[in-house]
Enzyme design. Structure first.
Site, PDB file in Angstrom:
ATOM      1  N   LYS A  10       0.564  -1.107  -0.050  1.00 13.52           N
ATOM      2  CA  LYS A  10       0.484  -0.274   0.116  1.00 13.52           C
ATOM      3  C   LYS A  10       0.533   1.431   0.601  1.00 13.52           C
ATOM      4  O   LYS A  10       1.982   1.213   0.030  1.00 13.52           O
ATOM      5  CB  LYS A  10      -1.144   0.122   1.100  1.00 13.52           C
ATOM      6  CG  LYS A  10      -1.838  -1.201   1.161  1.00 13.52           C
ATOM      7  CD  LYS A  10      -2.336  -0.956   2.116  1.00 13.52           C
ATOM      8  CE  LYS A  10      -4.220  -1.845   2.061  1.00 13.52           C
ATOM      9  NZ  LYS A  10      -5.414  -1.797   3.877  1.00 13.52           N
ATOM     10  N   TYR A  50     -12.661  -2.096  -4.217  1.00 14.75           N
ATOM     11  CA  TYR A  50     -13.026  -1.853  -2.681  1.00 14.75           C
ATOM     12  C   TYR A  50     -14.706  -2.083  -2.775  1.00 14.75           C
ATOM     13  O   TYR A  50     -15.469  -1.848  -1.756  1.00 14.75           O
ATOM     14  CB  TYR A  50     -12.319  -1.466  -1.553  1.00 14.75           C
ATOM     15  CG  TYR A  50     -10.860  -1.313  -1.447  1.00 14.75           C
ATOM     16  CD1 TYR A  50     -10.699  -2.374  -0.890  1.00 14.75           C
ATOM     17  CD2 TYR A  50     -10.187  -0.732  -1.539  1.00 14.75           C
ATOM     18  CE1 TYR A  50      -9.166  -3.158   0.064  1.00 14.75           C
ATOM     19  CE2 TYR A  50      -8.771  -1.375  -1.136  1.00 14.75           C
ATOM     20  CZ  TYR A  50      -8.539  -2.082  -0.681  1.00 14.75           C
ATOM     21  OH  TYR A  50      -7.328  -2.703  -0.140  1.00 14.75           O
ATOM     22  N   ASN A 113      -1.889  -0.113   6.021  1.00 18.52           N
ATOM     23  CA  ASN A 113      -1.453  -1.257   6.882  1.00 18.52           C
ATOM     24  C   ASN A 113      -0.757  -1.815   5.631  1.00 18.52           C
ATOM     25  O   ASN A 113      -1.397  -2.718   6.285  1.00 18.52           O
ATOM     26  CB  ASN A 113      -2.804  -1.909   7.916  1.00 18.52           C
ATOM     27  CG  ASN A 113      -3.254  -2.416   6.915  1.00 18.52           C
ATOM     28  OD1 ASN A 113      -3.516  -1.764   5.824  1.00 18.52           O
ATOM     29  ND2 ASN A 113      -4.598  -2.976   6.678  1.00 18.52           N
ATOM     30  N   HIS A 116      -2.456  -5.402   1.814  1.00 20.10           N
ATOM     31  CA  HIS A 116      -3.914  -6.553   0.972  1.00 20.10           C
ATOM     32  C   HIS A 116      -3.459  -7.160   0.874  1.00 20.10           C
ATOM     33  O   HIS A 116      -2.435  -7.640   0.280  1.00 20.10           O
ATOM     34  CB  HIS A 116      -4.876  -5.089   0.514  1.00 20.10           C
ATOM     35  CG  HIS A 116      -6.045  -5.799  -0.580  1.00 20.10           C
ATOM     36  ND1 HIS A 116      -6.924  -6.231   0.913  1.00 20.10           N
ATOM     37  CD2 HIS A 116      -5.692  -7.059  -0.924  1.00 20.10           C
ATOM     38  CE1 HIS A 116      -7.297  -7.182  -0.214  1.00 20.10           C
ATOM     39  NE2 HIS A 116      -7.319  -7.493  -1.440  1.00 20.10           N
ATOM     40  N   GLU A 127      -9.691 -11.196  -7.671  1.00 14.67           N
ATOM     41  CA  GLU A 127      -9.024  -9.708  -7.550  1.00 14.67           C
ATOM     42  C   GLU A 127      -7.834 -10.206  -8.160  1.00 14.67           C
ATOM     43  O   GLU A 127      -6.763  -9.145  -8.133  1.00 14.67           O
ATOM     44  CB  GLU A 127      -8.124  -9.644  -5.838  1.00 14.67           C
ATOM     45  CG  GLU A 127      -9.488  -9.294  -5.157  1.00 14.67           C
ATOM     46  CD  GLU A 127      -8.859  -9.155  -4.114  1.00 14.67           C
ATOM     47  OE1 GLU A 127      -9.422  -8.679  -3.115  1.00 14.67           O
ATOM     48  OE2 GLU A 127      -7.817  -9.971  -3.371  1.00 14.67           O
TER      49      GLU A 127
HETATM   50  P1  CMP Z   1      -7.633  -4.541   3.308  1.00 13.93           P
HETATM   51  O1  CMP Z   1      -7.592  -6.082   3.876  1.00 13.93           O
HETATM   52  O2  CMP Z   1      -6.715  -3.816   1.991  1.00 13.93           O
HETATM   53  O3  CMP Z   1      -9.350  -4.415   3.374  1.00 13.93           O
HETATM   54  C1  CMP Z   1     -10.197  -2.777   2.868  1.00 13.93           C
HETATM   55  C2  CMP Z   1      -9.036  -2.122   4.510  1.00 13.93           C
HETATM   56  O4  CMP Z   1      -9.678  -0.909   4.926  1.00 13.93           O
HETATM   57  C3  CMP Z   1      -8.388  -2.841   5.187  1.00 13.93           C
HETATM   58  O5  CMP Z   1      -7.621  -3.590   4.406  1.00 13.93           O
HETATM   59  C4  CMP Z   1      -8.435  -1.785   6.151  1.00 13.93           C
HETATM   60  O6  CMP Z   1      -7.240  -1.547   5.758  1.00 13.93           O
HETATM   61  C5  CMP Z   1      -8.931  -0.678   6.091  1.00 13.93           C
HETATM   62  N1  CMP Z   1     -10.332  -0.468   7.115  1.00 13.93           N
HETATM   63  C6  CMP Z   1     -10.357   0.880   7.215  1.00 13.93           C
HETATM   64  N2  CMP Z   1     -10.747   0.462   8.721  1.00 13.93           N
HETATM   65  C7  CMP Z   1     -11.356  -0.977   9.033  1.00 13.93           C
HETATM   66  C8  CMP Z   1     -11.960  -1.643   9.805  1.00 13.93           C
HETATM   67  N3  CMP Z   1     -13.049  -1.341  10.567  1.00 13.93           N
HETATM   68  N4  CMP Z   1     -12.709  -2.666   9.450  1.00 13.93           N
HETATM   69  C9  CMP Z   1     -11.677  -3.744   8.357  1.00 13.93           C
HETATM   70  N5  CMP Z   1     -11.383  -2.704   7.639  1.00 13.93           N
HETATM   71  C10 CMP Z   1     -10.891  -1.719   7.965  1.00 13.93           C
END
Ligand code: CMP
Length: 139
Positions: A10, A50, A113, A116, A127
């Protein structure tokens, strides 16, 4: 069984110049990076990718963050790649991620974070072709 999973390194990672450190974690876990490219996501692409989270309160921030800088999209291959990569990533919220995982070591917040990964074989099957054609994947 040998599986393929889809991964995104990311914008928080490209910004901090740690894509190699993330890739080292992936490879140390025995996963092979069989496709990889650095791209800038458009709002449309990020929103569609998303789409499953469209109704969630974090959707707009997520799309905003994922388009805030380059990302590296990848296909990873290995034994039980989907579950293995989720293990290597650690919990979505870095505060809950186990020591040694990518998110425990590198993630800044639940949005920033670092990575993904597909959550199931059906998701991986959607995906991977969203970003890669067959000839870009060299196993
Ligand atoms: P990712 O695996 O990329 O999929 C969706 C993303 O939304 C997740 O990682 C997080 O970075 C982001 N996100 C932010 N808030 C939340 C939440 N409360 N629960 C899950 N994903 C979240």
């Amino acid at each position: 069984a040998v599986q393929r999973t889809f991964s995104i390194v990311k914008p928080d990672a490209t910004k901090r110049n740690i894509t190699g450190k993330v890739n080292a974690k992936i490879e140390d876990a025995g996963l092979r990076i069989i496709a990889q490219k650095r791209i800038q996501l458009s709002k449309e692409q990020a929103g569609e990718f998303y789409g499953i989270h469209k109704e969630r309160p974090f959707y707009n921030d997520l799309v905003e963050f994922m388009t805030s800088g380059p990302v590296v999209v990848q296909v990873l291959e290995g034994e039980d790649a989907i579950a293995k990569y989720r293990e290597v990533m650690g919990a979505t919220n870095p505060k809950e991620a186990d020591a040694g995982t990518i998110r425990a070591e590198f993630a800044e917040s639940i949005d920033a974070n670092t990575v993904h990964g597909s959550d199931a074989p059906e998701t991986a099957a959607e995906e991977i072709p969203f970003f890669f054609s067959d000839d870009e994947i060299v196993g």
